[in-house]
Design a protein around this motif. Sequence first.
Motif, mmCIF file in Angstrom:
data_model
loop_
_atom_site.group_PDB
_atom_site.id
_atom_site.type_symbol
_atom_site.label_atom_id
_atom_site.label_comp_id
_atom_site.label_asym_id
_atom_site.label_seq_id
_atom_site.Cartn_x
_atom_site.Cartn_y
_atom_site.Cartn_z
ATOM 1 N N GLY A 11 -5.820 22.558 34.658
ATOM 2 C CA GLY A 11 -5.669 21.221 35.230
ATOM 3 C C GLY A 11 -5.375 21.273 36.715
ATOM 4 O O GLY A 11 -5.960 20.529 37.504
ATOM 5 N N LEU A 12 -4.484 22.155 37.121
ATOM 6 C CA LEU A 12 -4.161 22.283 38.548
ATOM 7 C C LEU A 12 -5.323 22.904 39.318
ATOM 8 O O LEU A 12 -5.558 22.552 40.481
ATOM 9 N N ASP A 13 -6.055 23.816 38.683
ATOM 10 C CA ASP A 13 -7.219 24.389 39.359
ATOM 11 C C ASP A 13 -8.278 23.320 39.627
ATOM 12 O O ASP A 13 -8.923 23.338 40.670
ATOM 13 N N LEU A 14 -8.441 22.379 38.702
ATOM 14 C CA LEU A 14 -9.390 21.292 38.952
ATOM 15 C C LEU A 14 -8.936 20.461 40.149
ATOM 16 O O LEU A 14 -9.751 20.073 40.985
ATOM 17 N N LEU A 15 -7.633 20.213 40.270
ATOM 18 C CA LEU A 15 -7.125 19.445 41.410
ATOM 19 C C LEU A 15 -7.478 20.134 42.725
ATOM 20 O O LEU A 15 -7.706 19.475 43.737
ATOM 21 N N GLY A 16 -7.545 21.449 42.703
ATOM 22 C CA GLY A 16 -7.850 22.218 43.899
ATOM 23 C C GLY A 16 -9.309 22.163 44.326
ATOM 24 O O GLY A 16 -9.672 22.718 45.359
ATOM 25 N N THR A 17 -10.157 21.471 43.558
ATOM 26 C CA THR A 17 -11.562 21.353 43.953
ATOM 27 C C THR A 17 -11.766 20.289 45.028
ATOM 28 O O THR A 17 -12.882 20.092 45.501
ATOM 29 N N ARG A 18 -10.709 19.640 45.427
ATOM 30 C CA ARG A 18 -10.716 18.775 46.621
ATOM 31 C C ARG A 18 -9.816 19.477 47.610
ATOM 32 O O ARG A 18 -8.588 19.485 47.467
ATOM 33 N N LYS A 19 -10.409 20.094 48.635
ATOM 34 C CA LYS A 19 -9.651 20.918 49.583
ATOM 35 C C LYS A 19 -9.267 20.123 50.821
ATOM 36 O O LYS A 19 -9.984 19.231 51.227
ATOM 37 N N TRP A 20 -8.166 20.519 51.413
ATOM 38 C CA TRP A 20 -7.720 20.004 52.711
ATOM 39 C C TRP A 20 -7.628 18.471 52.711
ATOM 40 O O TRP A 20 -8.075 17.808 53.629
ATOM 41 N N ARG A 21 -7.032 17.903 51.689
ATOM 42 C CA ARG A 21 -6.967 16.448 51.501
ATOM 43 C C ARG A 21 -6.399 15.691 52.692
ATOM 44 O O ARG A 21 -6.767 14.556 52.914
ATOM 45 N N ARG A 22 -5.479 16.275 53.416
ATOM 46 C CA ARG A 22 -4.814 15.558 54.518
ATOM 47 C C ARG A 22 -5.548 15.660 55.849
ATOM 48 O O ARG A 22 -5.066 15.163 56.849
ATOM 49 N N THR A 23 -6.673 16.318 55.882
ATOM 50 C CA THR A 23 -7.351 16.556 57.150
ATOM 51 C C THR A 23 -8.676 15.818 57.216
ATOM 52 O O THR A 23 -9.215 15.366 56.200
ATOM 53 N N ALA A 24 -9.192 15.720 58.418
ATOM 54 C CA ALA A 24 -10.516 15.127 58.610
ATOM 55 C C ALA A 24 -11.605 16.022 58.014
ATOM 56 O O ALA A 24 -12.723 15.576 57.773
ATOM 57 N N GLU A 25 -11.274 17.288 57.772
ATOM 58 C CA GLU A 25 -12.232 18.235 57.198
ATOM 59 C C GLU A 25 -12.099 18.336 55.683
ATOM 60 O O GLU A 25 -12.490 19.348 55.092
ATOM 61 N N ARG A 64 -9.762 13.651 38.188
ATOM 62 C CA ARG A 64 -9.081 14.632 39.042
ATOM 63 C C ARG A 64 -8.132 13.947 40.017
ATOM 64 O O ARG A 64 -6.985 14.365 40.176
ATOM 65 N N GLU A 65 -8.581 12.895 40.652
ATOM 66 C CA GLU A 65 -7.745 12.202 41.626
ATOM 67 C C GLU A 65 -6.553 11.519 40.958
ATOM 68 O O GLU A 65 -5.449 11.530 41.498
ATOM 69 N N ALA A 66 -6.757 10.947 39.784
ATOM 70 C CA ALA A 66 -5.639 10.335 39.041
ATOM 71 C C ALA A 66 -4.628 11.412 38.648
ATOM 72 O O ALA A 66 -3.412 11.211 38.783
ATOM 73 N N LEU A 67 -5.114 12.554 38.174
ATOM 74 C CA LEU A 67 -4.211 13.650 37.811
ATOM 75 C C LEU A 67 -3.437 14.146 39.026
ATOM 76 O O LEU A 67 -2.233 14.438 38.920
ATOM 77 N N TYR A 68 -4.087 14.233 40.152
ATOM 78 C CA TYR A 68 -3.410 14.674 41.371
ATOM 79 C C TYR A 68 -2.266 13.720 41.715
ATOM 80 O O TYR A 68 -1.144 14.151 41.995
ATOM 81 N N ARG A 69 -2.550 12.428 41.679
ATOM 82 C CA ARG A 69 -1.498 11.441 41.995
ATOM 83 C C ARG A 69 -0.365 11.488 40.971
ATOM 84 O O ARG A 69 0.810 11.383 41.331
ATOM 85 N N ARG A 146 -3.296 22.246 47.772
ATOM 86 C CA ARG A 146 -3.440 22.827 46.441
ATOM 87 C C ARG A 146 -2.065 22.972 45.792
ATOM 88 O O ARG A 146 -1.101 23.373 46.423
ATOM 89 N N LEU A 147 -2.001 22.634 44.514
ATOM 90 C CA LEU A 147 -0.781 22.766 43.720
ATOM 91 C C LEU A 147 -0.925 23.978 42.813
ATOM 92 O O LEU A 147 -2.025 24.288 42.352
ATOM 93 N N TYR A 148 0.183 24.646 42.540
ATOM 94 C CA TYR A 148 0.153 25.828 41.684
ATOM 95 C C TYR A 148 1.491 25.979 40.976
ATOM 96 O O TYR A 148 2.504 25.423 41.384
ATOM 97 N N VAL A 149 1.488 26.744 39.892
ATOM 98 C CA VAL A 149 2.713 27.081 39.182
ATOM 99 C C VAL A 149 3.232 28.388 39.775
ATOM 100 O O VAL A 149 2.538 29.401 39.755
ATOM 101 N N ASP A 150 4.434 28.346 40.317
ATOM 102 C CA ASP A 150 5.053 29.533 40.904
ATOM 103 C C ASP A 150 5.668 30.357 39.783
ATOM 104 O O ASP A 150 6.725 30.019 39.259
ATOM 105 N N THR A 151 4.994 31.427 39.427
ATOM 106 C CA THR A 151 5.491 32.295 38.356
ATOM 107 C C THR A 151 6.168 33.543 38.915
ATOM 108 O O THR A 151 6.497 34.451 38.148
ATOM 109 N N SER A 152 6.376 33.574 40.229
ATOM 110 C CA SER A 152 7.056 34.734 40.800
ATOM 111 C C SER A 152 8.495 34.791 40.291
ATOM 112 O O SER A 152 9.114 33.763 40.025
ATOM 113 N N ARG A 153 9.012 35.981 40.163
ATOM 114 C CA ARG A 153 10.353 36.171 39.621
ATOM 115 C C ARG A 153 11.397 35.406 40.436
ATOM 116 O O ARG A 153 12.292 34.778 39.885
ATOM 117 N N SER A 154 11.253 35.439 41.744
ATOM 118 C CA SER A 154 12.251 34.795 42.608
ATOM 119 C C SER A 154 11.904 33.335 42.925
ATOM 120 O O SER A 154 12.639 32.687 43.665
#
Length: 183
Positions: A11-25, A64-69, A146-154
């Motif tokens: 689900g989060l990977d699909l959200l990442g198919t819209r890149k650089w949402r805050r930019t003109a690019e 995708r956009e609804a899930l992102y919001r 892009r959103l992700y699940v932080d699975t790092s130990r720290s």
Amino acid sequence: MSLVYVSGRPGLDLLGTRKWRRTAEAEEQLSGPTVLSDWARGSGLVDEAVVVSARELSQAIELREALYRVVRARIAGRPCAQPDVELVNAHARRHPVTPELLPDGLIRRRATTRQLLATVALDTLDLLAGTDLDRVRECASPDCTRLYVDTSRSRSRRWCGMTECGNRAKAQTFRQRHRTTSH
């Protein structure tokens, strides 16, 4: 164009198919029906190509956009917009991708676009209902959304992935350090 699977959840990977949402690019990676099919195979949700119509691609982008919001609202502790809730729930009520046992003992996962979108909606709802929601982060790159699940130990992961944002940040830090030491 290369699709990236660094978020830890389909689900989060699909959200990442819209890149650089805050930019003109801002970049729409789901540029055609076959790209959604490629994404589905690359995500591991299906084993075979998904036949996607132009209308279904529009529905996928709308979901995708609804899930992102919705995910952003939940991370921020805000209520979700009712139209987004209704759209996500409508997709989640449909039949998801269902693995099929073949006579040779192998498993085949194939789906319609409708099933694919149901699976993505269900995966995101599972994330929102589970214990991983407090591990969801947004990439530290100022332009990346892009959103992700932080699975790092720290729980200290900063970048969506080292291939794009992490390497870009390290290169920028390197250049800045060398500019200051060379003057």
